[in-house]
Design an enzyme around this catalytic site. Structure first.
Site, short mmCIF file in Angstrom:
data_model
loop_
_atom_site.label_atom_id
_atom_site.label_comp_id
_atom_site.label_asym_id
_atom_site.label_seq_id
_atom_site.Cartn_x
_atom_site.Cartn_y
_atom_site.Cartn_z
N PHE A 173 0.81 -1.23 0.00
CA PHE A 173 0.00 0.00 0.00
C PHE A 173 0.84 1.27 0.00
O PHE A 173 0.34 2.34 -0.34
CB PHE A 173 -0.96 0.01 1.20
CG PHE A 173 -0.31 0.39 2.51
CD1 PHE A 173 -0.09 1.72 2.84
CD2 PHE A 173 0.09 -0.58 3.43
CE1 PHE A 173 0.52 2.07 4.05
CE2 PHE A 173 0.70 -0.24 4.62
CZ PHE A 173 0.92 1.09 4.93
N LYS A 197 -1.25 -7.12 -9.49
CA LYS A 197 -2.23 -7.25 -8.40
C LYS A 197 -1.85 -6.22 -7.34
O LYS A 197 -1.01 -6.47 -6.48
CB LYS A 197 -2.18 -8.68 -7.84
CG LYS A 197 -3.44 -9.18 -7.16
CD LYS A 197 -3.91 -8.36 -5.99
CE LYS A 197 -3.09 -8.52 -4.73
NZ LYS A 197 -3.49 -7.57 -3.66
N GLU A 200 -5.01 -4.09 -2.00
CA GLU A 200 -6.45 -3.83 -1.91
C GLU A 200 -6.74 -2.53 -1.16
O GLU A 200 -7.84 -2.01 -1.20
CB GLU A 200 -7.18 -5.01 -1.26
CG GLU A 200 -6.82 -5.32 0.19
CD GLU A 200 -5.52 -6.13 0.34
OE1 GLU A 200 -4.72 -6.17 -0.60
OE2 GLU A 200 -5.33 -6.70 1.44
N SER A 250 5.15 -7.04 3.31
CA SER A 250 5.70 -7.38 4.62
C SER A 250 6.50 -8.69 4.54
O SER A 250 6.31 -9.50 3.63
CB SER A 250 4.55 -7.55 5.62
OG SER A 250 3.68 -8.55 5.16
N CYS A 305 9.63 1.51 3.57
CA CYS A 305 10.57 0.44 3.89
C CYS A 305 11.95 1.02 4.14
O CYS A 305 12.82 0.35 4.68
CB CYS A 305 10.61 -0.61 2.79
SG CYS A 305 11.37 0.00 1.28
P1 NAD Z 1 1.35 -6.73 2.95
O1 NAD Z 1 2.37 -7.80 3.01
O2 NAD Z 1 0.24 -6.75 3.91
O3 NAD Z 1 0.65 -6.72 1.48
C1 NAD Z 1 1.42 -6.70 0.30
C2 NAD Z 1 0.63 -7.43 -0.80
O4 NAD Z 1 0.47 -8.79 -0.43
C3 NAD Z 1 -0.75 -6.86 -1.05
O5 NAD Z 1 -0.98 -6.82 -2.44
C4 NAD Z 1 -1.67 -7.85 -0.36
O6 NAD Z 1 -2.93 -7.97 -0.99
C5 NAD Z 1 -0.92 -9.15 -0.46
N1 NAD Z 1 -1.15 -10.05 0.68
C6 NAD Z 1 -1.40 -9.69 1.98
N2 NAD Z 1 -1.53 -10.79 2.75
C7 NAD Z 1 -1.35 -11.86 1.95
C8 NAD Z 1 -1.35 -13.27 2.16
N3 NAD Z 1 -1.58 -13.78 3.37
N4 NAD Z 1 -1.13 -14.07 1.11
C9 NAD Z 1 -0.90 -13.57 -0.12
N5 NAD Z 1 -0.89 -12.24 -0.39
C10 NAD Z 1 -1.11 -11.38 0.62
O7 NAD Z 1 2.16 -5.35 2.99
P2 NAD Z 1 1.58 -3.87 3.12
O8 NAD Z 1 1.04 -3.69 4.50
O9 NAD Z 1 0.71 -3.55 1.97
O10 NAD Z 1 2.92 -3.02 2.95
C11 NAD Z 1 3.77 -2.69 4.02
C12 NAD Z 1 4.95 -3.63 4.10
O11 NAD Z 1 5.67 -3.61 2.87
C13 NAD Z 1 5.96 -3.21 5.16
O12 NAD Z 1 6.39 -4.35 5.85
C14 NAD Z 1 7.10 -2.59 4.35
O13 NAD Z 1 8.35 -2.63 4.99
C15 NAD Z 1 7.06 -3.43 3.12
N6 NAD Z 1 7.69 -2.78 1.99
C16 NAD Z 1 8.92 -3.24 1.59
C17 NAD Z 1 9.58 -2.63 0.54
C18 NAD Z 1 10.94 -3.14 0.12
O14 NAD Z 1 11.43 -2.73 -0.92
N7 NAD Z 1 11.58 -4.00 0.89
C19 NAD Z 1 9.00 -1.55 -0.14
C20 NAD Z 1 7.74 -1.11 0.28
C21 NAD Z 1 7.10 -1.74 1.36
#
Ligand code: NAD
Length: 504
Positions: A173, A197, A200, A250, A305
């Site tokens: 997000f 994708k 959401e 994450s 991040c």
């Molecule tokens: P998230 O992991 O909750 O969601 C990321 C994506 O995964 C979304 O599209 C979501 O729909 C999907 N998703 C969520 N749960 C899932 C599951 N159980 N199975 C399959 N798909 C699933 O992350 P977020 O809250 O949207 O973003 C924040 C996180 O992203 C933080 O931890 C941040 O550090 C990380 N981030 C990392 C970088 C990097 O380059 N390392 C960059 C940006 C954000």
């Protein structure tokens, strides 16, 4: 309008902006309400389980692949040149959409779009970036050599870089426009087709990003977007026609996606969470420290991040660092992202706000010294607001030190030496970024050599690599081999094919 009466967020499949196919009888048909975090108002509904839309998106991408991969790379890039112009024309519109569905300040939202456009510009270099290599005359074909002159009967060898097929991108997000642009422009420049994708929580600007690509002339099916949640992600990651998976989010989900995709035989690059340290040496330029640490810890409300989450003040640096940070951070205006003079917007949703408040409670309980309490900050009563928070005298073992908070909380530790600070930093299970502020070349060099992180900042609070450089962390911040962006992305989105040839 009530949340349930809002229209479903569109998909983009085979060049058409369409409503999701409602989930079939085999799924629960769950939806997610997209909100404006500054007001908590619902602004869209996302179909979470639309497997049938996901299937249609992959089919459209697979159908488009033969013609797109056969299109000369220069012609593919003509589209990207046009797309860059279209993004410039719609720059403010996209930034406004990000403010509305994510809550960033307008300045931060413009940065999101600008850094995304950088990736489109980089992908325009695909004709050079995807060139292969040739080594002529690796051997002589002696059986067909009738003269002393062997130059015309040699064997030559070449390696070509060829596209993979359908690639998949799953995005978080916190950078609604930029992170998708890390992925699909380079993927399609290399000749692949793509299914995106998006999160959401912020799908609206991603849908517009994809729609604008079609306004710029992208052929149908080359780029498709499907909304959804975990069930859609799992379905796509295992799909026979998907060849590669790029994920950002994450750590828990990154690891899950990496395992799911690689078990299904896909190549995968999965960027995960972070806990980033900033080391403040006593010899550092104080103004640069305060400016850099404030921007790193509280920019984007700490939802980056590359957010600096822990500051380690070395020697007597804490004497000036702690009071000056308190003074600077107290001045940050917390309000909706489009309010004049705003310094920090809301966090993404009520669950995030409650999680961050829980971290502040735990810091107090664990004995850290609360220098500035974000729970008591002047801020709007509506929406998902939490003010900037500073803790001092934190120790390893506290949750605010060991876990990713992903919110505007800075935890300060104190150490006697640079090596003690490095030891603290390197015990983290994450390894995304590390920063040092110092005026000593020796300290800077020791830090860059010993820091166990993928991205290092020296007197820079947010060392975000530009699009020409690879972007990713180490340890639990990344699962895979080839990072996002830079030449790593070109290698990730292509396969090498070696040709050995002789002519009689
Ligand atoms: P998230 O992991 O909750 O969601 C990321 C994506 O995964 C979304 O599209 C979501 O729909 C999907 N998703 C969520 N749960 C899932 C599951 N159980 N199975 C399959 N798909 C699933 O992350 P977020 O809250 O949207 O973003 C924040 C996180 O992203 C933080 O931890 C941040 O550090 C990380 N981030 C990392 C970088 C990097 O380059 N390392 C960059 C940006 C954000």
């Amino acid at each position: 309008m009530s949340a349930s009466s809002l229209p479903k967020v569109d998909q983009f499949i085979a060049g058409q902006r369409i409503q999701p196919v409602s989930a079939g009888p085999d799924t629960a048909g769950k939806t997610h309400s997209v909100i404006n975090p500054a007001t908590s108002e619902s602004i869209g509904q996302v179909e979470l389980d639309s497997i049938r839309s996901a299937e249609q998106a992959v089919q459209a991408a697979a159908l488009a692949f033969p013609a797109w991969s056969a299109t000369p790379v220069g012609d593919r890039c003509q589209f990207l040149f046009k797309y860059k112009q279209v993004l410039e024309t719609h720059f403010e519109e996209l930034a406004g959409m990000i403010v509305r569905e994510h809550g960033k300040t307008m300045t931060e939202a413009r940065g999101d779009v600008r850094r995304g456009i950088d990736c489109v510009e980089f992908a325009c270099a695909a004709p050079t970036l995807t060139m292969g290599k040739t080594l002529p005359q690796i051997a002589v074909s002696t059986s067909f050599c009738r003269t002393e002159d062997k130059s015309g009967v040699g064997i030559d060898s070449t390696v070509d870089r060829v596209p993979l097929g359908v690639c998949l991108g799953i995005t978080p997000f916190n950078f609604p426009v930029m992170v998708p642009l890390w992925m699909w422009p380079m993927a399609i420049a290399c000749g692949n087709t793509f299914v995106l994708k998006p999160s959401e929580k912020v799908p609206l600007s991603a849908v517009r990003e994809v729609e604008l690509a079609h306004e710029a002339g992208l052929p149908p099916g080359v780029l498709n977007l499907v909304t959804g949640g975990p069930a859609v992600v799992d379905y796509l990651c295992k799909h026979d026609d998907v060849r590669a998976v790029s994920f950002v989010g994450s750590t828990k989900v990154a690891q899950h996606v990496y395992t799911t995709a690689t078990n299904a035989g896909k190549r995968a690059q999965c960027m995960g969470g972070a806990k980033n340290y900033m080391v403040i040496m006593p010899d550092a330029n104080q103004d640069a420290v305060i400016e850099g640490v404030v921007g790193s810890a509280f920019g984007n409300s700490g939802q980056r991040c590359l957010a600096g989450s822990v500051a380690i003040a070395v020697g007597n640096a804490a004497d000036w660092f702690v009071p000056r940070m308190k003074e600077a951070v107290t001045k940050i205006k917390v309000d909706a992202g489009d309010t004049p003079g705003v310094g920090m917007g809301p966090v993404i949703d009520p669950a995030s706000r409650d999680r961050i408040t829980g971290f502040i409670d735990s810091g107090v309980k664990d004995g850290a010294e609360l220098v500035l309490d974000g729970r008591a900050c002047p801020m709007p009563s509506r929406g998902c607001f939490i003010g900037p928070t500073i803790f001092d005298r934190c120790r390893p073992g506290m949750r605010i030190i060991d876990e990713e908070i992903f919110g505007p909380v800075l935890s300060i530790m104190r150490e006697e030496t640079l090596d003690a600070a490095l030891a603290n930093m390197n015990r983290s299970r994450y390894g995304n970024m590390g920063v040092i502020f110092t005026s000593s070349g020796y300290n800077a060099r020791r830090f860059r050599t010993l820091a166990q992180v993928g991205m290092v900042g020296i007197n820079v609070g947010v060392p975000a690599p530009m699009a020409v450089f690879p972007f990713a962390g180490w340890k639990q911040s990344f699962f895979g081999d080839l990072h996002a962006n830079g030449e790593d992305a070109v290698k990730f989105y292509t396969e090498s094919k070696v040709v050995v040839q002789r002519w009689m």
